[in-house]
Scaffold this motif. Structure first.
Motif, mmCIF file in Angstrom:
data_model
loop_
_atom_site.group_PDB
_atom_site.id
_atom_site.type_symbol
_atom_site.label_atom_id
_atom_site.label_comp_id
_atom_site.label_asym_id
_atom_site.label_seq_id
_atom_site.Cartn_x
_atom_site.Cartn_y
_atom_site.Cartn_z
ATOM 1 N N CYS A 79 0.842 -1.191 0.000
ATOM 2 C CA CYS A 79 0.000 0.000 0.000
ATOM 3 C C CYS A 79 0.882 1.247 0.000
ATOM 4 C CB CYS A 79 -0.914 -0.016 1.233
ATOM 5 S SG CYS A 79 -1.788 1.528 1.500
ATOM 6 N N ARG A 80 0.582 2.204 -0.896
ATOM 7 C CA ARG A 80 1.348 3.448 -0.977
ATOM 8 C C ARG A 80 0.555 4.643 -0.441
ATOM 9 N NH1 ARG A 80 2.101 1.215 -6.084
ATOM 10 N NH2 ARG A 80 0.682 2.777 -6.984
ATOM 11 N N VAL A 81 -0.630 4.391 0.113
ATOM 12 C CA VAL A 81 -1.473 5.474 0.629
ATOM 13 C C VAL A 81 -0.962 5.890 2.013
ATOM 14 C CG1 VAL A 81 -3.811 6.142 1.285
ATOM 15 C CG2 VAL A 81 -3.453 4.561 -0.624
ATOM 16 N N PRO A 82 -0.683 7.192 2.250
ATOM 17 C CA PRO A 82 -0.252 7.622 3.589
ATOM 18 C C PRO A 82 -1.394 7.451 4.593
ATOM 19 C CG PRO A 82 -0.524 9.518 2.113
ATOM 20 C CD PRO A 82 -0.672 8.299 1.272
ATOM 21 N N ILE A 83 -1.088 6.872 5.746
ATOM 22 C CA ILE A 83 -2.109 6.543 6.751
ATOM 23 C C ILE A 83 -1.863 7.360 8.013
ATOM 24 C CG2 ILE A 83 -3.099 4.715 8.181
ATOM 25 C CD1 ILE A 83 -2.307 2.712 6.014
ATOM 26 N N ILE A 84 -2.916 8.048 8.488
ATOM 27 C CA ILE A 84 -2.871 8.777 9.762
ATOM 28 C C ILE A 84 -3.719 7.999 10.764
ATOM 29 C CG2 ILE A 84 -3.497 10.899 10.973
ATOM 30 C CD1 ILE A 84 -3.024 12.416 8.386
ATOM 31 N N MET A 85 -3.116 7.656 11.915
ATOM 32 C CA MET A 85 -3.829 6.895 12.944
ATOM 33 C C MET A 85 -4.649 7.852 13.815
ATOM 34 S SD MET A 85 -4.266 3.828 14.286
ATOM 35 C CE MET A 85 -2.850 2.755 14.107
ATOM 36 N N LEU A 86 -5.932 7.495 14.095
ATOM 37 C CA LEU A 86 -6.809 8.249 14.983
ATOM 38 C C LEU A 86 -7.069 7.425 16.240
ATOM 39 C CD1 LEU A 86 -9.517 9.513 12.430
ATOM 40 C CD2 LEU A 86 -7.434 10.685 13.164
ATOM 41 N N THR A 87 -7.035 8.068 17.413
ATOM 42 C CA THR A 87 -7.283 7.343 18.662
ATOM 43 C C THR A 87 -8.037 8.242 19.636
ATOM 44 O OG1 THR A 87 -6.249 6.097 20.471
ATOM 45 C CG2 THR A 87 -5.091 8.052 19.677
ATOM 46 N N GLY A 88 -8.676 7.598 20.607
ATOM 47 C CA GLY A 88 -9.498 8.352 21.543
ATOM 48 C C GLY A 88 -8.712 9.099 22.598
ATOM 49 N N GLN A 89 -7.490 8.673 22.882
ATOM 50 C CA GLN A 89 -6.713 9.344 23.933
ATOM 51 C C GLN A 89 -5.231 9.334 23.582
ATOM 52 O OE1 GLN A 89 -7.460 7.098 27.476
ATOM 53 N NE2 GLN A 89 -6.555 5.206 26.708
ATOM 54 N N SER A 90 -4.516 10.299 24.161
ATOM 55 C CA SER A 90 -3.085 10.425 23.901
ATOM 56 C C SER A 90 -2.325 9.289 24.558
ATOM 57 C CB SER A 90 -2.589 11.778 24.430
ATOM 58 O OG SER A 90 -1.203 11.897 24.222
#
Length: 659
Positions: A79-90
């Motif tokens: 996969c060459r798509v840049p991925i940003i991870m989302l999460t509920g807490q730091s």
């Protein structure tokens, strides 16, 4: 400012979080987003597999699985798509795990409406744009290389049968038994030459487009050069019953420095076009010459009384495949490439071609070219009767010697044999490089080496490139000519570097082949030619002087082998190292070297770093860098380098090291 379009994959199993992320994205003014929403890792991977998205926003917690699983699998599916991870807490630990797994950023969901989220999206999209441009550039370069390979293959495949067609037709025309069918043979010959000219036009245009066409300037005796062209074109003019005139307004230089082949191509294209589209009247060639500092500007005006060209079509005729008459209904032959090629070639000469025309009255094509000045700066009026000493001789003097002809195609092998036999030479044959090597070794062992070898490049079992290296390695020092259909830029230099002394292109020009062989073979009166005397004198000189001991540090095995062979043929003793480590090992066994040739790019250390850290300058009188790139004098001096040799290396360059 124009809006940019971007396609986003949002992987989120909570609909409320999806709506929040979508609304935050829509607040980015400069982008219009197309959002694809999926809720499971399996759906996410199916979407990512296609590499159709510009960015992916990936939720960390997806039911029983987490986003890290998707990241790990996305790497496996390329996969060459840049991925940003989302999460509920730091979470610093999770942040590091996500980045290590391949995410480009890590965002806490309560920051979706913050400047940090906006920056992360912009940076990820910018990186994706850069990556797309890089991939497009790589694809373009790959297509260009594929096109070059295709053209080389096409040239070989088409020129090979043309060699047989033209060569055997010429042989038959020289045979008295063929007198009853001479007209038919001339038709075959003329159509074969026409087919060859069309092939050359297509390849020339491709080389020009790929910026691979280069000029090969030499001294031209201009008056004789023009008379030759006039005499050739006079035949076509006589066939149509029109007059052909050649004149000069100003005196013309006796000599110019330019590419005779390409200049001839421009003039013949323009003159032949004028004759072709003129049914009655005349074609006139008027020459004007002007000295401009260190060059001549020469103008050729080709005027005809032909059908003329409509004003709206003047510009189009210099475009490829464009012609005044319709391609289907027109009566004139050709592919419509001549003027396009001539225009591009004129640009190569720092000149131009233009045209003016009146329908029903005729046209005037003006070619302006700039040429170098030779030592002979004398100018004189054009003379149609003047003949110079360097004109081609109509008869080829007989030669003596024994040669080996190597080609896998029987027809061409026999044709070259017929031609060289007509020179008075004794001919032996080989079907491929391996057979040529075996025969060369056998004759060397019997102390009866061939005087010359003519060898095709593309053959089964062992091709010409492999064979010439192997034959040179066995000690054969005679003349070897490469026979090739590949005419792209750099091919001749590459073949000479491998060990060939000359290159003849297919179809074979009999006079050119004779000229090449006459450099080293004795004429039948027994008088040795000057080249052989020079070789023997050089050998005596080499034997009377001590050998240079040279270390060659080159990681490419083939390049090292041919460089070693060339240096040894010049009388040097050569030791080869293929890495920095092997170089140091050689330095441990011997402390003094006449010269060290050091490749710039080695597998285990950069060449300049090796020179500096190992203090190579203390082991040799001259440290020389071998490079495929130009290095500044300041850089060389700073590193203690005496000089640099630009690749590809050839015998002429290497000869400067042992003199």
């Amino acid at each position: 400012m124009a809006m940019k379009n971007a396609r986003i994959l949002l992987v989120e199993d909570d609909e409320d979080d999806y709506i929040i992320a979508r609304d935050c994205l829509e607040e980015l003014d400069e982008y219009t987003f197309e959002i694809d929403w999926v809720a499971t890792p399996h759906e996410a991977l199916e979407q990512l597999k296609g590499n159709q998205h510009d960015i992916c926003l990936l939720d960390y917690q997806l039911g029983a699985l987490n986003g890290l699983t998707v990241l790990e699998h996305s790497t496996a599916i390329r996969c060459r798509v840049p991925i940003i991870m989302l999460t509920g807490q730091s979470d610093k630990v999770l942040d590091k795990l996500a980045l290590d797994a391949g995410a480009v950023d890590f965002i806490v969901k309560n920051e979706l409406d913050s400047p940090r989220f906006t920056r992360a999206i912009r940076y990820a999209l910018a990186r994706q744009e850069v990556e797309k441009e890089r991939l497009e550039r790589i694809n373009a370069e790959t297509k260009s290389r594929s096109k070059d390979r295709f053209l080389a293959h096409l040239s070989h495949e088409l020129r090979t049968p043309l060699t047989s067609i033209l060569g055997y037709t010429e042989l038959l025309l020289g045979n008295q038994k063929a007198e009853p069918v001479k007209d038919e043979l001339n038709i075959i010959l003329n159509n074969g030459k026409h087919l060859l000219s069309l092939l050359n036009d297509v390849l020339d245009l491709s080389k020009i487009a790929a910026k691979k066409l280069e000029l090969n300037p030499t001294t031209i005796y201009l008056n004789s050069f023009l008379v030759d062209i006039y005499t050739l074109m006079q035949v076509a003019a006589n066939d149509k019953g029109i007059k052909l005139r050649l004149s000069s307004i100003t005196p013309i230089p006796d000599e110019i420095y330019s590419d005779p082949t390409r200049l001839r191509q421009i003039l013949i294209n323009l003159i032949y076009n004028a004759i072709k589209f003129t049914d009655m009247g005349s074609v006139e060639i008027v020459i004007t010459s002007e000295r401009q500092d260190d060059q001549y500007q020469i103008q050729f005006d080709i005027k005809d009384t032909g059908q003329g060209i409509p004003t709206e079509k003047i510009d189009k005729i210099f475009q490829p495949f464009e012609q005044v008459e319709d391609m289907v209904s027109r009566k004139e032959e050709g592919a419509g490439l001549g003027l396009a090629i001539s225009s591009e070639l004129a640009t190569k000469f720092n000149g131009s071609i233009s045209a003016t025309s009146t329908v029903g009255e005729g046209s005037c094509f003006t070619a302006v070219v700039k040429c170098g000045v030779t030592a002979n700066k004398h100018c004189a009026p054009l003379s149609l009767t003047k003949q110079l000493a360097n004109d081609k001789q109509t008869s080829l003097p007989p030669l003596q010697g024994r040669i080996l002809v190597v080609d896998d195609i029987p027809d061409i092998r026999m044709l070259i044999g017929h031609i060289t036999n007509s020179f008075g030479l004794t001919v032996d044959f080989a079907e491929n490089g391996k057979q040529a090597l075996d025969k060369a070794i056998l004759n060397l062992d019997n102390h009866t080496p061939y005087d010359a070898i003519i060898m095709d490049i593309h053959m089964p079992h062992m091709d010409g490139k492999e064979a010439v290296v192997a034959i040179r390695d066995q000690g054969f020092s005679g003349y070897i000519i490469a026979l090739t259909a590949a005419t792209m830029k750099g091919v001749e230099q590459q073949l000479r570097t491998l060990g060939f002394d000359g290159v003849i292109s297919k179809p074979v020009d009999k006079a050119l082949l004779h000229h090449s062989l006459s450099k080293v073979l004795a004429p039948q009166n027994g008088q040795k030619v000057r080249v052989e005397n020079e070789k023997s004198e050089a050998n005596e000189a080499d034997n009377s002087t001590p050998s240079h001991h040279i270390m060659l540090v080159e990681d490419d095995v083939d390049a090292a082998e041919i460089t070693k062979l060339l240096l040894e043929s010049l009388g040097a003793k050569v030791s080869v190292a293929h890495s920095a480590e092997q170089c140091r090992a050689l330095l441990a066994t011997e402390k003094r070297w006449d010269k060290i040739l050091l490749d710039l790019h080695l597998p285990d250390e950069y060449g300049l770093d090796l020179a500096k850290h190992s203090q190579l300058t203390s082991y040799t009188d001259e440290l020389i860098i071998i490079s495929g790139e130009d290095l500044s004098e300041e850089q060389l001096k700073h590193e203690g380098i005496n000089r640099a040799l630009l690749k590809p290396l050839n015998k002429q360059k290497l000869a400067t090291l042992v003199t």
